[in-house]
Design a protein around this motif. Sequence first.
Motif, short mmCIF file in Angstrom:
data_model
loop_
_atom_site.label_atom_id
_atom_site.label_comp_id
_atom_site.label_asym_id
_atom_site.label_seq_id
_atom_site.Cartn_x
_atom_site.Cartn_y
_atom_site.Cartn_z
N ILE A 170 0.83 -1.21 0.00
CA ILE A 170 0.00 0.00 0.00
C ILE A 170 0.87 1.26 0.00
N ILE A 181 -4.76 7.37 4.23
CA ILE A 181 -5.02 5.94 4.06
C ILE A 181 -5.64 5.39 5.34
N LYS A 183 -7.23 1.82 7.12
CA LYS A 183 -7.42 0.37 6.96
C LYS A 183 -8.88 0.04 7.27
N TRP A 194 -8.12 -1.27 2.09
CA TRP A 194 -7.71 0.11 2.36
C TRP A 194 -8.65 1.11 1.70
#
Length: 199
Positions: A170, A181, A183, A194
């Motif tokens: 990622i 970002i 999760k 993501w």
Amino acid sequence: MTIFFRARRFSAKVFRRTLRLFFGFDRWHTAPLCKRPYAQGIIAFCNRQPVRNSYIEIGCGLGDITRNVRYRRRHGCDIDRHVLNAARFVAYLQFQRNIIFRQFSFPETPVEYNNEHKFDCIVLVNWIHLIPPDVLKANIEKYFRENLTGNGMIIIDTVQDAEYRYNHDIKYLTSGLPCTIEKVGAYCRQREVWAISNQ
Ligand SMILES: C[S@@+](CC[C@H](N)C(=O)[O-])C[C@H]1O[C@@H](n2cnc3c(N)ncnc32)[C@H](O)[C@@H]1O
């Protein structure tokens, strides 16, 4: 597991196997949604978002995620016309006749469709392990810059498993992007989902 739950899972399997006989799609799609926790996690995550106008899933398969997210406008896209025909049929049976299912070959096909350029949510999951990292990165960046609304997000998954062609990172995929970002969840085969957003 209750008898009710088992019976429901069994009937979902029988339904999908029967669909497969008619539409001739890949065996993978006979696995019902209740057997795919990552898909359930994505649905719950999407349905918690405050802005839910436009949604597109690339590589939607039978449309299990697309049919269960609550967005005003939804596009389900896939390279395989057999599974798309079945997805249209299932949506029709469920009175979800406003979903646009269309053929789409990543990365060539443009996301834009009928003057709709920007989406609140762009989903690419459980097939991007087939795409080389540089190609995936370039297209995530393109979607991020050109096809996301102000509140928008791109949802992808990464796996760490030698059986998959590419185990994406990622950090590499999003390096250079002015993004946040989050999760969404972690699942078996070290699958992580993501949400990449510009907020
Ligand atoms: C394993 S299924 C996952 C379906 C759905 N995303 C889910 O998780 O429930 C992968 C789907 O991606 C589609 N696909 C694979 N490569 C693609 C590509 N290059 N462009 C568009 N769709 C693709 C396949 O046809 C298949 O229906």
